[in-house]
Enzyme design. Sequence first.
Site, PDB file in Angstrom:
ATOM      1  N   GLY A  22      62.429  13.594  11.470  1.00 42.25           N
ATOM      2  CA  GLY A  22      63.555  14.111  11.042  1.00 42.25           C
ATOM      3  C   GLY A  22      64.587  13.343  10.914  1.00 42.25           C
ATOM      4  O   GLY A  22      65.661  13.780  11.670  1.00 42.25           O
ATOM      5  N   ASN A  24      66.306  12.064   9.249  1.00 40.79           N
ATOM      6  CA  ASN A  24      67.027  12.277   7.991  1.00 40.79           C
ATOM      7  C   ASN A  24      68.381  13.045   8.060  1.00 40.79           C
ATOM      8  O   ASN A  24      69.156  12.839   7.664  1.00 40.79           O
ATOM      9  CB  ASN A  24      66.665  12.744   6.951  1.00 40.79           C
ATOM     10  CG  ASN A  24      65.665  13.598   6.965  1.00 40.79           C
ATOM     11  OD1 ASN A  24      64.725  13.964   6.887  1.00 40.79           O
ATOM     12  ND2 ASN A  24      66.302  14.825   6.201  1.00 40.79           N
ATOM     13  N   GLY A  26      70.941  16.400  10.454  1.00 38.48           N
ATOM     14  CA  GLY A  26      71.758  17.108  11.575  1.00 38.48           C
ATOM     15  C   GLY A  26      71.390  15.502  12.705  1.00 38.48           C
ATOM     16  O   GLY A  26      71.776  14.803  13.230  1.00 38.48           O
ATOM     17  N   ILE A  27      70.364  16.332  14.222  1.00 40.67           N
ATOM     18  CA  ILE A  27      70.415  15.748  14.751  1.00 40.67           C
ATOM     19  C   ILE A  27      69.681  15.022  15.262  1.00 40.67           C
ATOM     20  O   ILE A  27      70.053  13.931  16.186  1.00 40.67           O
ATOM     21  CB  ILE A  27      70.171  16.390  16.255  1.00 40.67           C
ATOM     22  CG1 ILE A  27      70.867  18.302  16.260  1.00 40.67           C
ATOM     23  CG2 ILE A  27      70.052  16.407  17.317  1.00 40.67           C
ATOM     24  CD1 ILE A  27      70.592  19.032  16.571  1.00 40.67           C
ATOM     25  N   GLY A  28      68.711  14.642  14.289  1.00 42.98           N
ATOM     26  CA  GLY A  28      68.168  13.747  14.296  1.00 42.98           C
ATOM     27  C   GLY A  28      68.907  12.543  13.209  1.00 42.98           C
ATOM     28  O   GLY A  28      68.185  10.818  14.068  1.00 42.98           O
ATOM     29  N   SER A 151      64.303  23.344  23.322  1.00 40.91           N
ATOM     30  CA  SER A 151      65.871  25.002  22.712  1.00 40.91           C
ATOM     31  C   SER A 151      66.139  25.811  24.212  1.00 40.91           C
ATOM     32  O   SER A 151      65.122  26.220  24.639  1.00 40.91           O
ATOM     33  CB  SER A 151      64.907  25.632  21.523  1.00 40.91           C
ATOM     34  OG  SER A 151      65.912  26.298  21.241  1.00 40.91           O
ATOM     35  N   TYR A 177      58.691  30.474  17.196  1.00 43.78           N
ATOM     36  CA  TYR A 177      59.564  29.714  16.808  1.00 43.78           C
ATOM     37  C   TYR A 177      60.364  28.864  18.111  1.00 43.78           C
ATOM     38  O   TYR A 177      60.195  28.050  19.018  1.00 43.78           O
ATOM     39  CB  TYR A 177      61.284  30.159  16.587  1.00 43.78           C
ATOM     40  CG  TYR A 177      62.517  28.548  16.526  1.00 43.78           C
ATOM     41  CD1 TYR A 177      62.226  27.522  16.262  1.00 43.78           C
ATOM     42  CD2 TYR A 177      63.239  28.553  17.806  1.00 43.78           C
ATOM     43  CE1 TYR A 177      63.169  26.122  16.740  1.00 43.78           C
ATOM     44  CE2 TYR A 177      64.383  27.796  17.486  1.00 43.78           C
ATOM     45  CZ  TYR A 177      64.523  26.063  17.441  1.00 43.78           C
ATOM     46  OH  TYR A 177      65.271  25.727  17.503  1.00 43.78           O
TER      47      TYR A 177
HETATM   48  N1  LIG Z   1      71.041  22.995  15.971  1.00 43.20           N
HETATM   49  C1  LIG Z   1      70.456  23.329  16.390  1.00 43.20           C
HETATM   50  O1  LIG Z   1      71.148  24.506  17.586  1.00 43.20           O
HETATM   51  C2  LIG Z   1      69.242  23.144  17.527  1.00 43.20           C
HETATM   52  C3  LIG Z   1      69.349  24.346  18.812  1.00 43.20           C
HETATM   53  C4  LIG Z   1      67.796  23.415  19.929  1.00 43.20           C
HETATM   54  C5  LIG Z   1      66.725  22.975  19.007  1.00 43.20           C
HETATM   55  N2  LIG Z   1      66.942  22.491  17.717  1.00 43.20           N
HETATM   56  C6  LIG Z   1      66.265  20.708  17.097  1.00 43.20           C
HETATM   57  O2  LIG Z   1      66.715  19.737  16.924  1.00 43.20           O
HETATM   58  C7  LIG Z   1      65.937  19.417  16.342  1.00 43.20           C
HETATM   59  C8  LIG Z   1      66.384  18.991  15.063  1.00 43.20           C
HETATM   60  O3  LIG Z   1      67.315  19.784  14.249  1.00 43.20           O
HETATM   61  P1  LIG Z   1      68.636  20.155  13.105  1.00 43.20           P
HETATM   62  O4  LIG Z   1      69.762  21.300  13.866  1.00 43.20           O
HETATM   63  O5  LIG Z   1      68.738  18.429  13.066  1.00 43.20           O
HETATM   64  O6  LIG Z   1      67.809  20.459  11.904  1.00 43.20           O
HETATM   65  P2  LIG Z   1      67.798  19.823  10.891  1.00 43.20           P
HETATM   66  O7  LIG Z   1      69.296  19.392   9.938  1.00 43.20           O
HETATM   67  O8  LIG Z   1      67.248  21.168   9.774  1.00 43.20           O
HETATM   68  O9  LIG Z   1      66.535  18.552  10.409  1.00 43.20           O
HETATM   69  C9  LIG Z   1      65.448  19.660  11.082  1.00 43.20           C
HETATM   70  C10 LIG Z   1      64.492  17.677  10.599  1.00 43.20           C
HETATM   71  O10 LIG Z   1      63.453  18.135  10.792  1.00 43.20           O
HETATM   72  C11 LIG Z   1      62.160  18.185   9.792  1.00 43.20           C
HETATM   73  N3  LIG Z   1      61.391  18.336   9.080  1.00 43.20           N
HETATM   74  C12 LIG Z   1      60.974  20.191   8.733  1.00 43.20           C
HETATM   75  N4  LIG Z   1      59.704  20.068   8.679  1.00 43.20           N
HETATM   76  C13 LIG Z   1      59.117  19.033   8.858  1.00 43.20           C
HETATM   77  C14 LIG Z   1      57.846  18.857   8.500  1.00 43.20           C
HETATM   78  N5  LIG Z   1      57.012  19.277   7.600  1.00 43.20           N
HETATM   79  N6  LIG Z   1      57.951  17.173   8.661  1.00 43.20           N
HETATM   80  C15 LIG Z   1      58.951  15.908   8.609  1.00 43.20           C
HETATM   81  N7  LIG Z   1      59.808  16.738   9.180  1.00 43.20           N
HETATM   82  C16 LIG Z   1      60.194  17.660   8.900  1.00 43.20           C
HETATM   83  C17 LIG Z   1      63.735  18.297   8.714  1.00 43.20           C
HETATM   84  O11 LIG Z   1      63.317  17.924   7.028  1.00 43.20           O
HETATM   85  P3  LIG Z   1      64.705  18.014   6.041  1.00 43.20           P
HETATM   86  O12 LIG Z   1      65.521  17.834   5.800  1.00 43.20           O
HETATM   87  O13 LIG Z   1      63.074  16.997   4.198  1.00 43.20           O
HETATM   88  O14 LIG Z   1      63.712  19.357   5.449  1.00 43.20           O
HETATM   89  C18 LIG Z   1      65.164  17.439   8.929  1.00 43.20           C
HETATM   90  O15 LIG Z   1      64.886  16.062   8.898  1.00 43.20           O
HETATM   91  C19 LIG Z   1      64.629  20.077  15.611  1.00 43.20           C
HETATM   92  O16 LIG Z   1      63.176  20.559  16.852  1.00 43.20           O
HETATM   93  C20 LIG Z   1      65.344  22.053  16.409  1.00 43.20           C
HETATM   94  O17 LIG Z   1      63.700  23.068  17.272  1.00 43.20           O
HETATM   95  C21 LIG Z   1      68.387  22.204  17.310  1.00 43.20           C
END
Ligand SMILES: NC(=O)c1ccc[n+]([C@@H]2O[C@H](COP(=O)([O-])OP(=O)(O)OC[C@H]3O[C@@H](n4cnc5c(N)ncnc54)[C@H](OP(=O)(O)O)[C@@H]3O)[C@@H](O)[C@H]2O)c1
Length: 306
Positions: A22, A24, A26-28, A151, A177
Amino acid sequence: MPRGWTKRDIGDLTGKVAIVTGGNSGIGFETSLALAENFATVILAVRNMNKGHEAVDKIKKGCPNADVHVLKLDLGDLESVKEFAAEFKMRFRSLSLLINNAGVMMPPRKETKDGFEAQFGINFLGHFALTGLLLDLIIKTPDSRVVSVGSLAAHNLKPEFGKFTGKKYKSTELKSYGQSKLACMYFAKELQYRLRSRNIDSKSIACHPGIAQTYLFGKGSRSLKARLTRASLKMIGQSAEAAAYPILYAATEHSIRGGEYIGPDGRKGIKGFPAELELLNEQFVENVSSNLWTLSEELTGVTFKF
Ligand SMILES: NC(=O)c1ccc[n+]([C@@H]2O[C@H](COP(=O)([O-])OP(=O)(O)OC[C@H]3O[C@@H](n4cnc5c(N)ncnc54)[C@H](OP(=O)(O)O)[C@@H]3O)[C@@H](O)[C@H]2O)c1
C-alpha cells in the site's frame, strides 16, 4: 528511547531493500517517501499499478535520485501474493524491511477472492502469506525487520479470530476491522517469538499510527457521513507523515530489539511522537496467538520455513 523522534532521525539506509505494501497512498506513501529519501531501495507493492506509478512520480519529484519501483500485489488474492513473492525474488537478492502496511476499513467488497471476510483476508491473512513466502530472503538478509501495522481500533478487544475466517462470519464490519488489526499485532509478536527461539537475527515489530485523515475512511466517498468523519478526523488526528513515524521508527531505529509495540505518545494514542507501548504485552494471550498461526497456515496454505 529517543524523545521527539521524527523522520529526520532516520540514518543512512544505503543498501537496504524495503517493500511497503500500500505504498501508493496515505501512511504507506509517507513511509515509502521517507525510506527513499534516506537512500533505501523501495518497492511499492500495490494493487493498482497506475496509482503506483503516480506515487513513484511524486516521490521522484521531491527526490530525483530515489530508487523506487512498483510491483503488483493484491492482498485479497492469494494467487497474486504468490506471484508478487516470486517476481520479487527474481528481481531482488535481499529484503531488509518488509512493511506490512496496506489495509482496508469497511470496504464495499465483503469477501476476498479466496472467500475470506475482506478485512481479515486483506489486512491480516494476505500479509501473513506474504511474510511466509518471503521469509527465506528476510532470514538471509542481515538486520532485517518485518513491521506490522495495527490500530487503536484493536485496543482492548478480546481476540475472536475464529469467527472471521470464512464466508459465515458473524460480526459488524467495524468489529471485523478491529479483529483484523489485532491479528496483525498478534502476528508480529508471535513471529518475533518464533524467530528468537530459533536464534534468527531478523526482528518483528508491531506498531499503530494513531489517527490520520487518509483514504482509509470512506475511500473518498462524498456522502455527508463520510465527509463529517473525515473532517472530524482531520481535527483530532495528525498528518499522514506523522502517522508514518511509528512505522519508520520500528523499521529503522537502532534501539529496536524486536517484539515491541510502537505508537504515538500523545493523549489516547491519537497523535504524538513514536514511543514503546506496553498495551500489546498486556493484551497478548499466548495460546490464542499460536492457534491463530496454525489456522492462518491452514487457511492460506503458506507454511513458515524457519
Ligand atoms: N489512517 C488512520 O487513522 C489509521 C489508523 C489506524 C491504522 N491505520 C492503518 O494504516 C494502514 C495504512 O492506511 P492509510 O490510513 O494510509 O489508508 P489508505 O490511504 O487508504 O492506504 C491504504 C493502502 O492499502 C492499499 N490496499 C488496500 N487493499 C489492498 C489490497 N487488496 N492489496 C494491496 N493493497 C491494498 C490501498 O491501495 P489503493 O490505493 O489501491 O486503495 C492503499 O495503498 C492500514 O493498515 C490501516 O489499517 C490507519
